[in-house]
Design a protein around this motif. Structure first.
Motif, PDB file in Angstrom:
ATOM      1  N   TRP A 137       0.939  -1.219  -0.107  1.00 50.90           N
ATOM      2  CA  TRP A 137       0.052   0.310  -0.209  1.00 50.90           C
ATOM      3  C   TRP A 137       0.785   0.722   0.067  1.00 50.90           C
ATOM      4  N   PHE A 138       1.986   0.958   0.771  1.00 53.59           N
ATOM      5  CA  PHE A 138       2.870   2.531   1.092  1.00 53.59           C
ATOM      6  C   PHE A 138       3.372   2.343   0.014  1.00 53.59           C
ATOM      7  N   GLY A 356      -2.632   5.037  -7.796  1.00 54.48           N
ATOM      8  CA  GLY A 356      -2.810   3.881  -7.312  1.00 54.48           C
ATOM      9  C   GLY A 356      -3.332   2.719  -7.755  1.00 54.48           C
ATOM     10  N   VAL A 357      -4.569   3.434  -7.981  1.00 56.34           N
ATOM     11  CA  VAL A 357      -5.887   3.196  -8.711  1.00 56.34           C
ATOM     12  C   VAL A 357      -5.252   2.425  -9.936  1.00 56.34           C
ATOM     13  N   ASP A 362      -0.961  -4.269 -10.277  1.00 54.36           N
ATOM     14  CA  ASP A 362       0.453  -4.664 -10.084  1.00 54.36           C
ATOM     15  C   ASP A 362       0.381  -4.991  -8.490  1.00 54.36           C
ATOM     16  N   LEU A 363      -0.817  -4.435  -7.812  1.00 57.64           N
ATOM     17  CA  LEU A 363      -0.502  -4.327  -6.555  1.00 57.64           C
ATOM     18  C   LEU A 363      -0.888  -6.046  -5.238  1.00 57.64           C
ATOM     19  N   LYS A 364       0.124  -5.997  -4.371  1.00 60.45           N
ATOM     20  CA  LYS A 364      -0.574  -7.355  -3.932  1.00 60.45           C
ATOM     21  C   LYS A 364      -2.041  -7.936  -3.431  1.00 60.45           C
ATOM     22  N   ASP A 365      -2.541  -6.521  -2.661  1.00 61.16           N
ATOM     23  CA  ASP A 365      -4.101  -6.132  -2.288  1.00 61.16           C
ATOM     24  C   ASP A 365      -4.646  -4.961  -2.279  1.00 61.16           C
ATOM     25  N   PRO A 366      -5.060  -4.953  -3.656  1.00 59.40           N
ATOM     26  CA  PRO A 366      -5.314  -3.537  -3.901  1.00 59.40           C
ATOM     27  C   PRO A 366      -6.589  -2.917  -2.974  1.00 59.40           C
ATOM     28  N   ALA A 367      -7.589  -3.844  -2.492  1.00 62.65           N
ATOM     29  CA  ALA A 367      -8.750  -3.819  -1.820  1.00 62.65           C
ATOM     30  C   ALA A 367      -8.655  -3.561  -0.763  1.00 62.65           C
ATOM     31  N   THR A 368      -7.608  -3.518  -0.299  1.00 61.44           N
ATOM     32  CA  THR A 368      -6.376  -3.231   1.354  1.00 61.44           C
ATOM     33  C   THR A 368      -6.103  -1.705   1.016  1.00 61.44           C
TER      34      THR A 368
END
Length: 1024
Positions: A137-138, A356-357, A362-368
């Motif tokens: 997330w960061f 980010g969206v 490419d995000l591990k957990d987009p929902a979080t």
């Protein structure tokens, strides 16, 4: 229960309960407890399965059955188009214990297998593939959003806006901007946590929420907006580099071309970084982020350091109460000196929250990651803007000359103007002449002057512009790739191909690079900035509206894990975003909305074959449900009567003429349901796929109709059930439409009775009745090799053809027929033919209403309607005048009325002979059977026509024959003929009544419609 065995005679491993495989040697152990069967795979097998690429799952059976599985994630996990897990079908569960072999073989709903993972030979082991880069997330969201929010505005525009608007109004501008972005961030968080966001960022969320109609246009526009933003930040960087070059007297060509050269070189370097992969791009962004933090810290430290005489000459005096109070209020200057202009300049500095969206794939957990990162970035950047506006407004005066000779020390004179006088500086000359070069209002380099090191601020400017340009250069292709894969627009699929472990859209990268280069060469920064702001505002408006619409529809599928949003705030933010588009740059807003409207119209017209479960679908359901329920409380009125038809087509593909006829007067006006009575045992459990094919056929034919099938043993039973169950509330059929049973002479007596009894049931349920006869027949199943519906028996020739070729299911539509469907007479232009209406009996007006509705269609619009009525020769003119008056009252515009005065004459002998020949096979002929009573004959052959009955109905029979002679004489060249249907008598044999219908309509080359209302008015000439 006994133990299941396989065909090889051994125990089927898929059916063994409670088998536990362990890593130890020895035979498997069997549990005798009453727990559900559990199968555990050892670590060795698990690792081997992972090497094969398949995920090992714990599979447990339900207590109800050994093949009935407990809930598990795999049953709900799917790829983009296919279900990954599977569960036994209902059919498999129901038949599990009928046969031992059937119980051992688990049938599944999908193509997957319900058994254990494949235990066969392992696939060849290759080198393990490196996992694609995934971000938290960061780094994945918060850092990217902060880098895109912190752009040129932070370093070069915030201080200038603060000088014009004052600290208080500046905070208002920041607050309004942050309000829009924060509410949008909440909406993004809600949408992103309502299901897994795969890739495509903003486009993916809007298209899956609002549907492809709005999602596809915004996807294309937003991809271009990101490419445009990349060019904008590159031009901003190039201008800073050019100005820095001028400080050292370095000139390449001239001011404009130097910006172009630096910009193109910068884009080439950024493209190389992007093509190197997401890992290199991420490392570069981390470097830019560190530089930005260092430069901002350098600025804060610099505001605390005492300033030299040189800096004081430029208006820098450190934190001071008088300076702070002076800079609290606005001091508007120049043509751009107004609130909305300053707002429009600052707002791009608050955007970037979608960075980010845009790389959610490419995000591990987009929902979080998306909620935490986006909202965290908004909070931190908002604090930085507030701090920057206060620190600069509390330590720098608005006007200063930069001339060290203006220092007067304590010798302050009465004519000294400006706040600098309080600090021993006389800037009166430049203030009065309005040519001060320094101070908060006159230079954009205040941050550099206030900082401890000017070059660190320059490095910060470089990092801000380059990080934003690099972020947009990555975002645009990612969004465009998802749009290309959805195949909504033509000719763009080439750019959707991905490469490498991260599925990098290299072709889209190059396309975005070329667009950015073209815009950099164009070089008009103001035009680019205006379009860029409006494109992003349009995206924000649609994101907020998506959240509102998904919430207001109350769809069960709307269950976001993020609960801190409000649908009304989302709607408010959407309205504000649209308003700001016009307040910023009205012409750019019109351009953006016009492009969006054009793309929307294109997508809506083409109707791509996608189904994403959008909130528009949920909203349509809500509206339909609400209106349907509301309609039940409205009493029927003759003015609002609509012919709502239940059409017994069988599979619609078999009787296209019947479908087209009803569609001609119900399309966009009333209800149409195609009823399919399934009497074939093989089709009674037809899959949904067969129904979908039939509906697809109607949609391709542009027929607005529902499809309803009902399994039954006979036509009458099926029709009766459809009559009782079709429709909802007031949206129920009031007319049954049948095809004429043209093969009635060759049909079984039971089949004829079934057909006629269906008419009886129609009138018993207070329905109107309509029967269409085509001289060439309605059924085209022999042409397309369909399976024949047994409710309408085929001719012998058709049966022979079907014996020669293999039968197909009614839903199976050949590909060539899909491409070029069969045209019927109701799909061709009728020119100036006539529609002849033989209004023999007053049925309430339906016989007149249907031809009127037909003439409202383009294909029948030029046809002339002729009305034929029965009358006597003595009162012919009075009858005609009365009918014209009635038609005029109904406002149909029918002017051609013919009174038939010879309808009661005896028909010609050859016509009567033809009629008697048609019913001869169905006559009982009582006198031919000696020694057998008529009653016994009737009991043995109830379907035959006794002589007594035939003579009793002779007058009616001759009337039908005579009417046919009149119809053939008057309507030989008509486009369509409508005749009042005689009501069947309860004491009339089915075969005799069928002969009447056949006689009435025979001998014409055009379609003939037998029609009868339910004796209730469907027309009125009153206003209430």
């Amino acid at each position: 229960m006994g133990q299941f065995t396989s065909k090889r005679g051994g125990v089927d491993p898929r059916a063994v309960p409670n088998v536990r495989f362990s890593g130890d040697e020895g035979p498997p152990s069997y549990s005798t407890h009453g727990m559900p069967p559990t199968i555990v795979i050892s670590d060795v097998e698990s690792s081997a399965s992972e090497r094969r690429g398949s995920r090992v799952e714990l599979r447990r059976s339900s207590v109800y059955s050994t093949i009935d599985q407990v809930p598990q994630l795999g049953h709900y996990t799917r790829t983009l188009h296919h279900q990954k897990g599977s569960r036994p079908s209902l059919d498999a569960l129901r038949k599990a214990f009928e046969e031992k072999e059937a119980a051992a073989e688990v049938s599944t709903t999908d193509s997957g297998d319900g058994s254990l993972p494949n235990s066969g030979p392992e696939a060849p082991k290759g080198p393990p593939k490196k996992a694609p880069a995934r971000f938290g997330w960061f780094i994945g969201v918060m850092m990217r959003c902060m880098l895109n929010i912190w752009g040129v505005i932070l370093f070069l525009r915030v201080t200038v806006i603060t000088s014009q608007a004052g600290i208080v109004v500046m905070w208002v501008i920041i607050g309004l901007s942050v309000m829009v972005t924060t509410i949008t961030g909440l909406s993004i968080s809600a949408i992103a946590t309502n299901g897994r966001v795969i890739s495509g960022g903003t486009y993916f969320m809007i298209s899956r929420s609002l549907g492809y109609e709005l999602g596809a246009p915004i996807g294309l526009v937003f991809s271009f907006a990101n490419a445009l933003a990349c060019a904008l930040n590159t031009v901003g960087f190039s201008i800073v580099v050019r100005d820095l070059m001028r400080d050292y007297n370095v000139i390449i060509v001239d001011d404009l071309n130097d910006v172009r050269i630096v910009g193109v070189i910068t884009l080439v370097i950024l493209l190389m970084i992007t093509l190197a992969g997401m890992e290199w791009e991420s490392k570069t962004q981390i470097l830019f982020f560190i530089i930005l933090l260092v430069s901002f810290a350098d600025y804060l430290v610099g505001t605390l350091i005492p300033h030299s005489k040189e800096k004081q000459s430029k208006g820098l005096f450190g934190y001071n109460k008088d300076i702070f109070i002076s800079n609290l209020t606005p001091d508007w200057r120049g043509p751009d000196g107004n609130f909305f202009r300053m707002f429009s300049i600052f707002f791009p500095g608050a955007t970037g929250i979608l960075s980010g969206v845009n790389i959610c794939g490419d995000l591990k957990d987009p929902a979080t990651a998306i909620p935490k990162g986006t909202l965290g970035a908004i909070l931190v950047t908002t604090l930085s803007y507030l701090i920057l506006s206060v620190t600069s407004g509390a330590s720098v005066v608005r006007d200063a000359s930069g001339n060290i000779s203006d220092y007067i020390g304590g010798n302050i004179t009465s004519d000294c103007v400006g706040l600098g006088c309080n600090f021993g500086w006389n800037f009166t000359k430049c203030i009065l002449a309005q040519n001060c070069k320094f101070g908060l209002a006159n230079t954009s380099k205040v941050m550099g002057l206030l900082s401890g090191s000017y070059y660190l601020i320059i490095a910060g400017v470089f990092a801000a512009t380059l990080s934003s340009a690099l972020g947009f250069l990555v975002s645009a292709p990612k969004i465009f790739q998802c749009l290309c894969k959805d195949k909504i627009y033509p000719y763009i699929g080439f750019f959707g191909k991905g490469y490498g472990k991260n599925n990098e859209p290299l072709r889209a990268y190059v396309l975005c690079f070329l667009i950015a280069v073209a815009l950099v060469i164009y070089g008009d920064l103001n035009t680019i900035a205006a379009l860029n702001s409006n494109l992003f505002m349009c995206s924000y408006a649609l994101i907020n509206f998506s959240c509102f619409h998904a919430s207001i529809t109350n769809a069960p599928g709307w269950r976001p894990m993020f609960h801190y949003y409000n649908k009304w705030l989302a709607l408010f933010a959407a309205a504000v975003a649209v308003l700001l588009m016009f307040l910023f740059t009205w012409w750019a807003a019109l351009v953006v909305l016009s492009v969006m409207a054009s793309l929307f119209i294109y997508v809506t017209y083409n109707k791509p074959n996608v189904n994403w479960g959008s909130s528009v679908q949920a909203g349509s359901y809500n509206m339909a449900l609400s209106y349907s329920v509301a309609l039940t409380g409205v009493n029927d009125h003759v003015k609002n009567y609509r012919p709502q038809c239940l059409v017994l087509t069988g599979p619609p593909t078999q009787r296209p003429a019947l479908v087209d006829f009803v569609d001609s007067f119900t399309k966009h006006a009333s209800l149409m349901i195609c009823g399919d009575i399934i009497m074939d045992q093989d089709r009674q459990s037809q899959p949904q796929e067969a129904t979908d094919k039939l509906v697809k056929w109607m949609n391709k034919r542009k027929v607005r109709s529902f499809y309803s099938s009902f399994p039954a043993d006979s036509l009458r039973v099926g029709a009766r059930n459809l009559l009782q169950t079709s429709g909802l509330g007031k949206l129920k059929p009031n007319i049954l439409v049948l095809g004429f049973k043209s093969n009635w002479r060759d049909s079984s007596p039971e089949s004829i009775d079934d057909y006629i009894n269906t008419m009886y049931d129609t009138f018993d349920t207070n329905y109107s009745l309509c029967i269409l006869r085509m001289m060439e027949g309605l059924d085209v199943s022999d042409q397309f090799d369909f399976e024949v519906n047994k409710g309408f028996e085929p001719d012998e020739s058709i049966e022979k053809d079907n014996q020669k070729s293999p039968q197909k299911k009614p839903g199976d539509i050949p590909e060539e027929d899909n491409k070029e469907q069969m045209k019927t007479v109701f799909q061709t232009d009728q020119g100036k033919k006539t529609i002849d209406v033989y209004w023999i009996a007053d049925d309430g007006g339906l016989t007149l209403l249907v031809p009127y509705l037909l003439t409202r269609r383009k294909r029948w619009h030029n046809c002339k309607v002729r009305v034929f009525v029965v009358g006597d020769e003595q009162n012919m003119e009075e009858n005609r005048a009365e009918m014209l008056k009635l038609l005029d009252r109904f406002r149909f515009g029918f002017k051609d009325v013919t009174v038939m005065t010879d309808s009661e004459k005896r028909p010609q002998a050859k016509s009567l002979e033809r009629f008697e020949e048609s019913v001869a096979p169905f006559r009982l002929y009582d006198e031919q059977y000696d020694g057998v009573s008529a009653q016994e004959l009737r009991e043995n052959s109830p379907w035959k026509i006794p002589d007594k009955e035939f003579e009793a109905f002779r007058q009616k029979s001759e009337t039908k024959v005579r009417l046919n002679e009149i119809i053939r004489r008057n309507s030989m060249h008509a486009g369509l003929v409508l005749v009042s249907l005689p009501v069947p008598h309860s004491d009339c044999t089915s075969a005799l009544y069928m002969a009447w219908l056949d006689t009435l309509t025979c001998g014409l080359h055009c379609p003939v419609v037998l029609i009868r209302g339910n004796q209730e008015n469907v027309l009125t000439f009153y206003c209430q």
